[in-house]
Design a protein around this motif. Structure first.
Motif, PDB file in Angstrom:
ATOM      1  N   GLY A  82      20.694  23.881  32.898  1.00 61.70           N
ATOM      2  CA  GLY A  82      21.586  24.991  32.628  1.00 61.70           C
ATOM      3  C   GLY A  82      22.602  24.666  31.552  1.00 61.70           C
ATOM      4  N   TRP A  83      23.571  25.559  31.412  1.00 64.56           N
ATOM      5  CA  TRP A  83      24.568  25.429  30.365  1.00 64.56           C
ATOM      6  C   TRP A  83      25.676  24.444  30.743  1.00 64.56           C
ATOM      7  N   HIS A  84      25.985  24.354  32.055  1.00 69.75           N
ATOM      8  CA  HIS A  84      27.087  23.518  32.503  1.00 69.75           C
ATOM      9  C   HIS A  84      26.640  22.645  33.677  1.00 69.75           C
ATOM     10  N   PRO A  85      25.906  21.548  33.434  1.00 67.51           N
ATOM     11  CA  PRO A  85      25.417  20.690  34.527  1.00 67.51           C
ATOM     12  C   PRO A  85      26.554  19.979  35.257  1.00 67.51           C
ATOM     13  N   LEU A  86      26.363  19.767  36.548  1.00 65.38           N
ATOM     14  CA  LEU A  86      27.300  19.053  37.404  1.00 65.38           C
ATOM     15  C   LEU A  86      26.569  17.888  38.043  1.00 65.38           C
ATOM     16  N   ARG A  87      27.080  16.652  37.833  1.00 67.06           N
ATOM     17  CA  ARG A  87      26.445  15.464  38.406  1.00 67.06           C
ATOM     18  C   ARG A  87      27.372  14.850  39.455  1.00 67.06           C
ATOM     19  N   THR A 126      30.053  18.878  33.132  1.00 66.60           N
ATOM     20  CA  THR A 126      29.877  18.956  31.688  1.00 66.60           C
ATOM     21  C   THR A 126      29.872  20.413  31.256  1.00 66.60           C
ATOM     22  N   PHE A 127      30.654  20.714  30.228  1.00 65.74           N
ATOM     23  CA  PHE A 127      30.686  22.055  29.626  1.00 65.74           C
ATOM     24  C   PHE A 127      30.158  21.941  28.211  1.00 65.74           C
ATOM     25  N   LYS A 128      29.096  22.668  27.931  1.00 67.29           N
ATOM     26  CA  LYS A 128      28.494  22.615  26.604  1.00 67.29           C
ATOM     27  C   LYS A 128      29.149  23.647  25.696  1.00 67.29           C
ATOM     28  N   THR A 183      32.172  18.928  26.523  1.00 67.07           N
ATOM     29  CA  THR A 183      33.411  18.544  27.189  1.00 67.07           C
ATOM     30  C   THR A 183      33.077  18.093  28.603  1.00 67.07           C
ATOM     31  N   GLN A 184      33.624  16.954  29.021  1.00 73.15           N
ATOM     32  CA  GLN A 184      33.371  16.442  30.366  1.00 73.15           C
ATOM     33  C   GLN A 184      34.684  16.265  31.122  1.00 73.15           C
ATOM     34  N   ILE A 185      34.665  16.704  32.374  1.00 76.44           N
ATOM     35  CA  ILE A 185      35.777  16.468  33.285  1.00 76.44           C
ATOM     36  C   ILE A 185      35.219  15.680  34.464  1.00 76.44           C
TER      37      ILE A 185
END
Length: 775
Positions: free
Chosen positions: A678-683, A719-721, A732-734
């Motif tokens: 997707g556009w904003h993956p979360l790991r 992660t925000f693409k 951008t990663q938080i």
């Protein structure tokens, strides 16, 4: 001056020998070309975007084609009308470099860029925390690690070039962020690996081609943790470059001496820089330069409630207290230590026909300075010592691969290190004035000064040759010889045979067995050169005056194991090892300065086994490692003045556990990526480290094991693409990281044991957050 002249001579001879060898091989290759015509094959086009932009850089390019040159593929991009053609070499030079130093028959644990980023903390964690996730790696105080029961005998390589040892005791001079990938190789090592052989950590550094662009991040949280960092890489023409720098400020520089949540007097400030510059002259020639700087200052944590060694006179308000700064309250001492490490590597990589070569010259300067609490160290330890040590290393390394035939690959090369180590101390001690009725020493009230200093220049050298022979399609036999020598505090040499066999009897299954003869020179920087008699009849007098020279360790090492691919993505392995050592080298921390000192056990035995498994498919990754080990030694035969006479007498005829012997070690981890496509993956990920406990004194030296422990870490990375909708900015990663999730209190050291200093406790629960931006 002599060291500088020798270093220049060494560099010149290295360059001359490399040029001479290349000229000879090139002439021979030219004769072969005269007989065999060249053939080029078109293999397709490089990836292009719909708008005719490069899939890598996103910039407009001319049509790109791939061409076959020899046995390798390169991409050719026609230049503009006013510029010549620009040739960009694909990964074949990197592959050729890795083939110079194969791991045939050894046990290898690899960390990809993805697996490094998955560990809680990612690039922000120290390198030793990443290595704890490998099988058979046990943690110790001051950031030390032990691989397969050895004491800190781990060599680090950058792109295949071995770094000389430094004086770092706390922290790491190398940054995790600089690694594109890395591997930990242990077991029965092939003959190209010498000197430090418990494990080889080979770091493939980032470069401007594979890591183009920049990244800025800020990371921090509990205990004043503040960690900004910056990295940037790129390439232009035949050049590419990469650099990263960071600053670390926190109050967990060294392990807490108590079980409290926060340590007393534990501030650290650290600066790091690493850079990489490469020039690719053509598809077979590359020159690279790597440089690094590490500057770290530490406060040594205090341990409240300690009793002074000298009870009379009362030092509070005394004449001595008026003369010396400091405190007699152990919770208010002010001890500090500073460590500096600088290094540089210049390497040439060249391929000519069947020959591959990498030649390098390198240097490293490392220094350590300890500043005592002038009054506190004196009344607690009987000595207040300002200590400084430094070591300057210069060396060269050459590795050559000759593909002699389809079933024979011959490798040979050599390494030479020249080192200058300097030690200086300025001490204040009490002079002995007599004895009391019980025979105990009586000391005067006014301290006296004792100055001591020494310097020594020495060399370590080794050369090897080996043949990787494939008599059958599924059988590889790698056999070779090393010749190593050392000349400094001790002068010794040894010829070491090595043999590894790898057999793949069925699909997905690999069995290996090996034998290696090892020769490990004593690290110059940890060899004590103290003039013991200068401290006779003082409060710092040694228990005895034996100081035999630390000698090189000589080992017989056996290793065997197998690996099986059970299902796609699921791998399991088992490995067993046994080491018989003569003059086994161990290290300990003696006295207030946190400076490690080396010593020998006349005999040593280390044996154990490891089980490892991993599963990696799509968004899910799992791994688990389990290891059992036993490390014992008998009869301390060098630097005996560091030990009590009773301990020496007991160990002389009896086996004892080494202070870093940990019977059970385990690690595990899991990660899952939501919205991976997707556009904003979360790991989300988690890791676990388990230890059955290092050793402590009981009724006998190192007679008991400390309590077992298990710690868990957790991480979530969003992660925000293209969050800001600007073409200049990337992802951008938080992130959120929780270290020691369940706030387990655990002890690494209790302050007792052979060569053990103050107590050390593991980090309590620590919550950290960060944001990073690509550009």
């Amino acid at each position: 001056m002599r060291v500088a002249r020798f270093s220049i001579l060494l560099a010149c001879s290295t360059l001359c020998s490399s040029v001479g060898f290349l000229t000879f091989v090139k002439q021979a290759h030219a004769q072969d070309d005269a007989v065999q015509p060249k053939t080029a094959y078109t293999t397709g086009t490089a990836p292009q975007t719909a708008k005719g932009k490069s899939a890598v850089s996103g910039k407009a390019t001319a049509p790109v084609t791939s061409q076959r040159v020899g046995n390798e593929t390169v991409t050719v991009q026609p230049g503009l009308a006013s510029t010549p053609e620009r040739v960009t070499v694909t990964a074949h030079l990197d592959r050729a470099r890795s083939e110079l130093q194969p791991d045939t028959g050894a046990t290898v644990y690899k960390f990809s860029r993805k697996s490094i980023e998955t560990i809680p903390g990612g690039d922000n964690v120290p390198l030793n925390q990443v290595l704890l996730q490998a099988p058979g790696v046990a943690q110790d105080s001051y950031g030390q690690i032990h691989v397969r029961g050895d004491h800190n005998e781990v060599q680090f390589r950058l792109d295949g070039v071995q770094l000389p040892e430094g004086l770092n005791v706390f922290g790491q001079a190398l940054m995790t962020r600089f690694a594109d990938s890395m591997s930990l190789t242990t077991g029965a090592l092939p003959s190209e690996f010498g000197f430090l052989q418990a494990a080889v950590v080979d770091i493939t550094t980032k470069n401007g081609t594979t890591n183009a662009g920049g990244n800025a991040s800020i990371y921090g949280g509990a205990r004043d943790y503040f960690f900004p960092s910056l990295q940037y890489g790129g390439h232009t023409g035949k050049w590419d470059y990469f650099a990263t720098a960071d600053f670390v400020h926190d109050r967990v520089g060294i392990e807490n001496t108590t079980s409290s949540f926060n340590a007393i007097h534990d501030l650290t400030n650290q600066y790091h820089f690493l850079g990489h510059l490469r020039y690719t002259a053509d598809e077979n020639t590359r020159i690279s330069f790597i440089a690094g700087v590490s500057n770290a200052e530490y406060q040594l944590p205090n341990n409240p409630g300690q009793q002074t060694q000298f009870s009379e006179p009362s030092y509070s308000g005394s004449d001595l207290a008026q003369k010396l700064n400091g405190s007699v309250d152990s919770s208010s001492l002010d001890e500090r230590q500073k460590q500096i490490t600088d290094f540089a590597i210049l390497a040439l990589q060249k391929e000519i026909g069947r020959f591959s070569l990498q030649s390098s010259v390198f240097s490293r300067y490392s220094s350590l300075r300890y500043s005592p609490d002038p009054l506190g160290d004196l009344v607690y330890n009987g000595i207040s010592q300002r200590a400084a040590r430094s070591v300057f290393s210069m060396g060269t390394q050459h590795d050559v691969t000759w593909r002699a035939a389809s079933d024979h690959t011959v490798r040979f090369g050599f390494q030479v290190f020249v080192e200058r180590s300097v030690s200086k101390t300025d001490s204040r001690v009490f002079a002995q004035t007599g004895e009391d009725d019980d025979g105990n020493a009586v000391f005067g009230d006014n301290p006296i000064a004792v100055y001591d200093g020494s310097g020594k220049t020495g060399t370590v050298y080794g050369l090897y040759a080996q043949d990787e022979w494939k008599p059958l399609r599924n059988l590889t036999i790698n056999y070779g010889l090393r010749f190593d020598g050392v000349s400094q505090y001790t002068s010794e040499k040894q010829v070491s045979p090595r043999l590894n066999i790898v057999w793949t009897p069925w699909h997905g299954g690999t069995l290996h067995a090996g034998y290696s003869r090892y020769f490990t020179p004593p690290p110059f920087e940890v060899v004590s050169s103290t003039s013991l008699y200068k401290f006779a009849n003082t409060s710092a007098a040694a228990a005895n005056y034996q100081n035999s020279t630390v000698r090189a360790e000589r080992d017989h090492y056996f290793d065997a194991g197998f690996q099986q691919q059970i299902l796609p993505g699921w791998r399991v392995s088992f490995d067993a090892y046994y080491k018989l050592a003569h003059n086994l080298i161990d290290e300990g921390q003696f006295g207030a300065p946190i400076i490690l000192s080396g010593f020998n056990y006349r005999r040593g035995q280390v044996n154990g086994y490891e089980v490892s498994t991993s599963y990696d498919t799509g968004p899910l990754s799992l791994y688990g490692n389990f290891a059992w080990s036993r490390a014992i030694g008998k009869d301390i035969t060098s630097a005996q003045f560091n030990f009590e006479n009773e301990d020496l007498a007991y160990i002389k005829h009896r086996w004892v556990h080494l202070d870093h012997d940990q019977r059970w070690t385990a690690s595990a981890g899991a990660s899952y990526t939501f919205f991976q496509k997707g556009w904003h993956p979360l790991r989300v990920s988690g890791t676990m480290v388990y230890g059955s406990g290092l050793r402590a004194d009981g009724d006998v030296p190192n007679g008991v094991a400390l309590p077992q422990y298990a710690t868990f870490n957790f991480s979530a990375v969003q992660t925000f693409k293209n969050l800001f909708g600007h073409s200049f900015l990337g992802n951008t990663q938080i992130r959120l990281d929780v270290m020691n999730l369940f706030d387990r209190t655990y002890m690494l050291r209790d302050g007792s044991g052979i060569g053990v200093g103050a107590p050390q406790y593991g980090l309590r629960r620590t919550i950290l957050t960060g944001i990073s931006q690509n550009f």
